[in-house]
Scaffold this motif. Structure first.
Motif, PDB file in Angstrom:
ATOM      1  N   ALA A  86     105.398  45.142 -10.161  1.00 46.41           N
ATOM      2  CA  ALA A  86     104.252  45.833  -9.946  1.00 46.41           C
ATOM      3  C   ALA A  86     103.307  45.869  -9.196  1.00 46.41           C
ATOM      4  O   ALA A  86     102.629  44.446  -9.028  1.00 46.41           O
ATOM      5  N   ARG A  87     102.654  46.746  -8.411  1.00 40.76           N
ATOM      6  CA  ARG A  87     101.693  46.534  -7.532  1.00 40.76           C
ATOM      7  C   ARG A  87     101.193  47.997  -7.019  1.00 40.76           C
ATOM      8  O   ARG A  87     101.823  49.120  -7.099  1.00 40.76           O
ATOM      9  N   HIS A  88     100.016  48.051  -6.432  1.00 48.48           N
ATOM     10  CA  HIS A  88      99.477  49.188  -5.952  1.00 48.48           C
ATOM     11  C   HIS A  88      99.109  48.815  -4.453  1.00 48.48           C
ATOM     12  O   HIS A  88      98.988  47.825  -3.814  1.00 48.48           O
ATOM     13  N   TYR A  89      98.679  49.916  -3.617  1.00 55.50           N
ATOM     14  CA  TYR A  89      98.366  50.116  -2.292  1.00 55.50           C
ATOM     15  C   TYR A  89      99.160  49.485  -1.429  1.00 55.50           C
ATOM     16  O   TYR A  89      98.933  48.651  -0.614  1.00 55.50           O
ATOM     17  N   MET A  90     100.503  49.578  -1.789  1.00 56.36           N
ATOM     18  CA  MET A  90     101.704  49.473  -1.049  1.00 56.36           C
ATOM     19  C   MET A  90     101.754  50.237   0.163  1.00 56.36           C
ATOM     20  O   MET A  90     101.024  51.451   0.330  1.00 56.36           O
ATOM     21  N   ASP A 106      99.044  42.799  -6.700  1.00 58.61           N
ATOM     22  CA  ASP A 106      99.629  42.533  -7.857  1.00 58.61           C
ATOM     23  C   ASP A 106      98.389  42.775  -8.881  1.00 58.61           C
ATOM     24  O   ASP A 106      97.382  43.076  -8.394  1.00 58.61           O
ATOM     25  N   SER A 107      98.623  42.971 -10.203  1.00 56.48           N
ATOM     26  CA  SER A 107      97.632  43.039 -11.211  1.00 56.48           C
ATOM     27  C   SER A 107      96.440  41.661 -11.163  1.00 56.48           C
ATOM     28  O   SER A 107      95.300  42.100 -11.624  1.00 56.48           O
ATOM     29  N   SER A 108      96.771  40.737 -10.417  1.00 54.09           N
ATOM     30  CA  SER A 108      95.712  39.778 -10.455  1.00 54.09           C
ATOM     31  C   SER A 108      94.815  39.838  -9.205  1.00 54.09           C
ATOM     32  O   SER A 108      93.747  39.195  -9.021  1.00 54.09           O
ATOM     33  N   GLY A 109      95.017  40.849  -8.369  1.00 48.59           N
ATOM     34  CA  GLY A 109      94.417  41.158  -7.050  1.00 48.59           C
ATOM     35  C   GLY A 109      94.947  40.603  -5.851  1.00 48.59           C
ATOM     36  O   GLY A 109      94.596  40.312  -4.822  1.00 48.59           O
ATOM     37  N   ALA A 110      96.095  39.504  -6.046  1.00 51.48           N
ATOM     38  CA  ALA A 110      96.676  38.956  -4.864  1.00 51.48           C
ATOM     39  C   ALA A 110      97.401  39.921  -4.024  1.00 51.48           C
ATOM     40  O   ALA A 110      97.924  40.788  -4.562  1.00 51.48           O
ATOM     41  N   SER A 111      97.402  39.511  -3.108  1.00 56.02           N
ATOM     42  CA  SER A 111      98.142  40.080  -1.738  1.00 56.02           C
ATOM     43  C   SER A 111      99.573  39.778  -2.052  1.00 56.02           C
ATOM     44  O   SER A 111      99.880  38.750  -2.243  1.00 56.02           O
ATOM     45  N   SER A 112     100.656  41.052  -1.836  1.00 59.06           N
ATOM     46  CA  SER A 112     102.081  40.718  -2.276  1.00 59.06           C
ATOM     47  C   SER A 112     102.586  40.584  -0.987  1.00 59.06           C
ATOM     48  O   SER A 112     102.545  41.512   0.091  1.00 59.06           O
ATOM     49  N   TRP A 125     119.300  48.530  -4.482  1.00 57.00           N
ATOM     50  CA  TRP A 125     118.055  47.994  -4.205  1.00 57.00           C
ATOM     51  C   TRP A 125     118.081  46.498  -3.679  1.00 57.00           C
ATOM     52  O   TRP A 125     118.840  45.743  -4.239  1.00 57.00           O
ATOM     53  N   SER A 126     117.320  46.001  -2.935  1.00 59.72           N
ATOM     54  CA  SER A 126     117.290  44.677  -2.260  1.00 59.72           C
ATOM     55  C   SER A 126     115.799  44.321  -2.159  1.00 59.72           C
ATOM     56  O   SER A 126     114.870  45.125  -1.768  1.00 59.72           O
ATOM     57  N   THR A 127     115.588  42.882  -1.913  1.00 59.93           N
ATOM     58  CA  THR A 127     114.110  42.360  -1.931  1.00 59.93           C
ATOM     59  C   THR A 127     114.283  41.488  -0.671  1.00 59.93           C
ATOM     60  O   THR A 127     115.010  40.494  -0.652  1.00 59.93           O
ATOM     61  N   ALA A 128     112.985  41.483   0.097  1.00 60.74           N
ATOM     62  CA  ALA A 128     112.831  40.403   1.203  1.00 60.74           C
ATOM     63  C   ALA A 128     111.399  40.126   0.992  1.00 60.74           C
ATOM     64  O   ALA A 128     110.536  40.671  -0.026  1.00 60.74           O
ATOM     65  N   SER A 129     110.937  39.153   1.800  1.00 56.60           N
ATOM     66  CA  SER A 129     109.347  38.853   1.716  1.00 56.60           C
ATOM     67  C   SER A 129     109.055  39.209   3.144  1.00 56.60           C
ATOM     68  O   SER A 129     109.821  38.769   4.397  1.00 56.60           O
ATOM     69  N   ARG A 130     107.574  39.534   3.536  1.00 57.63           N
ATOM     70  CA  ARG A 130     107.234  39.570   4.673  1.00 57.63           C
ATOM     71  C   ARG A 130     106.856  38.183   5.308  1.00 57.63           C
ATOM     72  O   ARG A 130     106.457  37.207   4.459  1.00 57.63           O
ATOM     73  N   SER A 131     106.872  38.063   6.368  1.00 56.82           N
ATOM     74  CA  SER A 131     106.791  36.385   7.079  1.00 56.82           C
ATOM     75  C   SER A 131     105.530  36.008   7.254  1.00 56.82           C
ATOM     76  O   SER A 131     105.365  34.883   7.042  1.00 56.82           O
ATOM     77  N   GLU A 132     104.612  37.129   7.421  1.00 61.43           N
ATOM     78  CA  GLU A 132     103.266  36.733   7.635  1.00 61.43           C
ATOM     79  C   GLU A 132     102.554  36.551   6.227  1.00 61.43           C
ATOM     80  O   GLU A 132     102.460  37.447   5.135  1.00 61.43           O
ATOM     81  N   GLU A 133     101.871  35.416   6.065  1.00 58.61           N
ATOM     82  CA  GLU A 133     101.188  34.976   4.896  1.00 58.61           C
ATOM     83  C   GLU A 133      99.627  35.374   5.110  1.00 58.61           C
ATOM     84  O   GLU A 133      99.289  35.742   5.898  1.00 58.61           O
ATOM     85  N   HIS A 134      99.035  35.549   3.755  1.00 51.16           N
ATOM     86  CA  HIS A 134      97.632  35.795   3.530  1.00 51.16           C
ATOM     87  C   HIS A 134      97.229  37.548   4.440  1.00 51.16           C
ATOM     88  O   HIS A 134      96.181  37.335   5.114  1.00 51.16           O
ATOM     89  N   THR A 135      97.979  38.396   4.098  1.00 47.28           N
ATOM     90  CA  THR A 135      97.471  39.685   4.643  1.00 47.28           C
ATOM     91  C   THR A 135      97.353  40.622   3.848  1.00 47.28           C
ATOM     92  O   THR A 135      97.736  40.579   2.722  1.00 47.28           O
ATOM     93  N   SER A 136      96.603  41.764   4.220  1.00 50.87           N
ATOM     94  CA  SER A 136      96.327  42.680   3.499  1.00 50.87           C
ATOM     95  C   SER A 136      96.133  44.006   4.433  1.00 50.87           C
ATOM     96  O   SER A 136      96.232  43.931   5.713  1.00 50.87           O
ATOM     97  N   GLU A 137      96.031  45.322   3.781  1.00 51.45           N
ATOM     98  CA  GLU A 137      95.599  46.457   4.525  1.00 51.45           C
ATOM     99  C   GLU A 137      96.633  46.751   5.520  1.00 51.45           C
ATOM    100  O   GLU A 137      96.770  46.915   6.613  1.00 51.45           O
ATOM    101  N   LEU A 138      98.050  46.824   4.972  1.00 46.41           N
ATOM    102  CA  LEU A 138      99.223  47.187   5.607  1.00 46.41           C
ATOM    103  C   LEU A 138      99.397  48.689   6.134  1.00 46.41           C
ATOM    104  O   LEU A 138      98.753  49.495   5.345  1.00 46.41           O
TER     105      LEU A 138
END
Length: 156
Positions: A86-90, A106-112, A125-138
């Motif tokens: 669950a998340r917002h601002y995707m 996510d609900s704790s405010g951490a960037s997903s 459906w499948s899931t992956a991870s972005r390679s760049e860490e600590h990012t926001s405002e995609l």
């Protein structure tokens, strides 16, 4: 009997209803109706792939949603699915037969770093991870067979 369609969110403070507009080729009229999403929420995203329009994410009153509301224009029906978290601002975009939902908070405010991918041809459906860490405002954009995500690096 070729039907063209478009789907739009009817916005107030929070998204509650979706407007469905359709017309038949050669017809002079456009039909419109609204339907409620599965949950009232804000900061949700949407994209379309094939005959499907997908609405997902968001929060309302501190509750974060992983629900995906799916409208199928070919059958004029609704169904639901779920994201990996669950998340917002995707951000959302479509590349070929795939709908891509990335990032957010996510609900704790951490960037997903999650990327959820829906393959419309395989209905999977499948899931992956972005390679760049600590990012926001995609921000996202699709071009031919690529999805481009512009990242804003967080200051440490």
């Amino acid at each position: 009997m070729n039907t063209k369609w478009s789907v739009g969110i009817v916005l107030t403070t929070c998204a509650v209803a979706v407007g469905v507009f359709s017309s038949r080729a050669g017809a002079d009229t456009i039909t419109h109706r609204t339907t409620n999403l599965s949950h009232e929420k804000s900061q949700l995203v949407s994209t379309s792939v094939g005959n499907l329009a997908l609405f997902t994410g968001g929060n309302y009153g501190g509750h974060f949603y992983d629900t995906v509301d799916v409208y199928d224009a070919s059958t004029d029906s609704w169904s639901t699915s779920t994201l990996s978290e669950a998340r917002h601002y995707m951000v959302a975009t479509t590349v070929g037969n795939k709908a891509v939902f990335a990032g957010g908070y996510d609900s704790s405010g951490a960037s997903s770093d999650r990327v959820d991918i829906y393959d419309a041809d395989m209905d999977q459906w499948s899931t992956a991870s972005r390679s760049e860490e600590h990012t926001s405002e995609l921000q996202s954009h699709s071009f031919i067979s690529y999805a481009v995500f512009c990242l804003k690096k967080k200051k440490n």
